[in-house]
Design a protein around this motif. Sequence first.
Motif, mmCIF file in Angstrom:
data_model
loop_
_atom_site.group_PDB
_atom_site.id
_atom_site.type_symbol
_atom_site.label_atom_id
_atom_site.label_comp_id
_atom_site.label_asym_id
_atom_site.label_seq_id
_atom_site.Cartn_x
_atom_site.Cartn_y
_atom_site.Cartn_z
ATOM 1 N N ASP A 411 18.967 54.286 35.137
ATOM 2 C CA ASP A 411 18.580 53.702 33.860
ATOM 3 C C ASP A 411 17.629 52.510 34.027
ATOM 4 N N GLY A 435 13.850 63.220 42.041
ATOM 5 C CA GLY A 435 14.686 62.169 41.440
ATOM 6 C C GLY A 435 15.729 61.608 42.385
ATOM 7 N N ASP A 462 22.068 49.369 41.169
ATOM 8 C CA ASP A 462 23.111 49.036 42.148
ATOM 9 C C ASP A 462 23.654 50.301 42.817
ATOM 10 N N GLY A 463 23.673 51.399 42.066
ATOM 11 C CA GLY A 463 24.106 52.664 42.667
ATOM 12 C C GLY A 463 23.110 53.135 43.710
ATOM 13 N N ALA A 464 21.862 53.140 43.354
ATOM 14 C CA ALA A 464 20.815 53.630 44.260
ATOM 15 C C ALA A 464 20.779 52.806 45.544
ATOM 16 N N SER A 491 27.592 50.037 37.506
ATOM 17 C CA SER A 491 27.821 51.417 37.056
ATOM 18 C C SER A 491 26.656 52.307 37.460
ATOM 19 N N ASN A 493 24.761 53.949 35.412
ATOM 20 C CA ASN A 493 24.642 53.925 33.953
ATOM 21 C C ASN A 493 23.915 55.123 33.362
HETATM 22 C C1 TPP Z 1 20.945 61.183 45.605
HETATM 23 C C2 TPP Z 1 21.271 61.258 44.167
HETATM 24 N N1 TPP Z 1 22.565 61.319 43.767
HETATM 25 C C3 TPP Z 1 22.866 61.361 42.442
HETATM 26 C C4 TPP Z 1 21.890 61.375 41.492
HETATM 27 C C5 TPP Z 1 22.236 61.449 40.005
HETATM 28 N N2 TPP Z 1 21.965 60.174 39.344
HETATM 29 C C6 TPP Z 1 20.862 59.976 38.609
HETATM 30 S S1 TPP Z 1 20.778 58.458 37.923
HETATM 31 C C7 TPP Z 1 22.255 58.019 38.599
HETATM 32 C C8 TPP Z 1 22.836 56.643 38.372
HETATM 33 C C9 TPP Z 1 22.184 55.638 39.232
HETATM 34 O O1 TPP Z 1 22.839 54.399 39.120
HETATM 35 P P1 TPP Z 1 22.061 53.072 39.423
HETATM 36 O O2 TPP Z 1 21.187 53.230 40.580
HETATM 37 O O3 TPP Z 1 23.061 51.982 39.479
HETATM 38 O O4 TPP Z 1 21.120 52.909 38.154
HETATM 39 P P2 TPP Z 1 21.577 52.696 36.631
HETATM 40 O O5 TPP Z 1 21.500 54.017 35.969
HETATM 41 O O6 TPP Z 1 22.979 52.158 36.644
HETATM 42 O O7 TPP Z 1 20.618 51.717 36.089
HETATM 43 C C10 TPP Z 1 22.791 59.062 39.354
HETATM 44 C C11 TPP Z 1 24.063 58.975 40.100
HETATM 45 C C12 TPP Z 1 20.548 61.340 41.959
HETATM 46 N N3 TPP Z 1 19.507 61.359 41.134
HETATM 47 N N4 TPP Z 1 20.264 61.256 43.277
#
Ligand code: TPP
Length: 575
Positions: A411, A435, A462-464, A491, A493
Amino acid sequence: MAQTANPVSEASAAPAGNGHAEVISGGHLVAKALKAEGVDVIFTLCGGHIIDIYDGCVDEGIDVIDVRHEQVAAHAADGYARITGKPGCAVVTAGPGTTDAVTGVANAFRAESPMLLIGGQGSLSQHKMGSLQDLPHVDMMTPITKFAATVPSTERCADLVSMAFREAHHGSPGPSFLEIPRDILDASVPLSSARIPKAGGYRASTRSAGDPEAIERLADLVTKAEKPCILLGSQVWTCRATDSAIEFVRTLNVPAFMNGSGRGTLAPNDPHHLQLARRYAFQNSDLIIIVGTPFDFRMGYGKRLSTDATVVQIDLDYRTVGKNRDVDLGIVGDAGRVLSAVTQATSGRIDNGAASRKPWLDELRTVENEAYEKRLPRQHSDASPIDPYRLVHEINEFLTEDSIYIGDGGDIVTFSGQVVQPKSPGHWMDPGPLGTLGVGVPFVMAAKYARPDKEIVCLFGDGAFSLTGWDFETLVRFDLPFIGIVGNNSSMNQIRYGQIAKYGDARGRVGNTLGDIRYGEFARMLGGYGEDISDPAEIRPALERARESGKPSLINVWVDPEVYAPGTMNQTMYK
Ligand SMILES: Cc1ncc(C[n+]2csc(CCOP(=O)(O)OP(=O)(O)O)c2C)c(N)n1
Ligand SMILES: [Mg+2]
């Protein structure tokens, strides 16, 4: 057949025991072939199957950047290729080393990035016997590469590397894979029996200027169009077509939109640079020229283009032209050469129509400005928790003409895609159509290594960041400073939004939660610069301090987890 010697570098190119023939090992042949292609660095994580390549790199003066996860090595090779135009190279061990790198190769495949992955393999002499880390790598890599092969003999180590490069550069670029069995790599053979392709001698450009008749037709279409627009996609950067694209839009007065690596082709203040009016333009243009980008999900598979418009598609790959949506004219060729040829073909006409298109440009500029003004209050928001729009606005203001911007997240990166404008060509990096989360740290590594004169700025979710974040330490170890920002909502998100929309609040929190991690502290622990920020007024000063520190840095910014980007809210995959 092969000896399993493990020669040291001095021995490898020295006279053999009988004093007659010089010998060379497989790893040294690989390094020679990399050198011939201009590769000056490999990204790697070590393993017993591949160490002779390192020894060859020592002899050839090729740097070895050793990382903590093979995914990072592969993404870094992809990033290096994008930045330099030369192929990037990652070297990983057999079995799990190679499977760890699959994501990086897959990302390069969808992004048309010319990288080479070299994987180890068990000795040929133990083929199918169950040797350590043995897997069918070539079978695994075949669907996601342009070329995947086993090196069959030591004599052909360099030859196969040159073949892999030839294929990686053919038409629209992409990754190649080679596995080299351990006994093949380690053995030494007489230098005279090895094929060692010479720099510049084993491949030719396959880029063309397009069918001359098609060029004339497009010249006709543009001169007569009242409301044309052009989309400059990633291949504009791949083909280093910036100058041709600029000449085209200025000479013919055609408004331009950019996506992927094509972003930055025109500077943000250029009169032909547009972004927010894209949907309007695609609905109201009479001629839409799509350059170097497929009709994939980012383009609504072509459905967002008005059915009344004449649509022209220019691409390096014949397989992309007319895929998912019919076109009125397709041209297979190099973006720069095709656009230059069209500009040239219009030069003889009495009126190229440029002046008559002024009202159309004004119309689009009005739409663009209205959309911009509407969003501005959010970009200036003083809200706490921080509005993500404020964060990405601050980043946009912070970038200079020499800042390469990288986005790695969900997000939060979707917000930045709307607001952050690279100021120069080739200064925007995103994963591309796969992606893939986790490209950030490896892209930073590649970009800073290849362009030490540039400032690298990377926004992470934070996830990435968590996926490949330990390689922040590699950036410290190799002294590769950058300015990192974590848009932290604790999150995943982008996924969370869709889950709540589909399953409701009570069930929308499953599988998308991350802890409240202070990434500023994490950066400091690994020897970098770090801060944790929750006041929007502190964002800019913290970015300045990160810039001043001269270290790899992370500014952890706590953003409002309840605010979502329009792009996230509009995504159709859950509906
Ligand atoms: C390697 C990988 N795993 C899972 C996904 C699915 N995915 C797309 S957006 C997302 C959330 C990412 O979270 P974050 O980086 O914290 O960004 P936020 O959406 O919270 O801003 C996920 C898990 C993906 N694109 N690539
Ligand atoms: Mg997040």
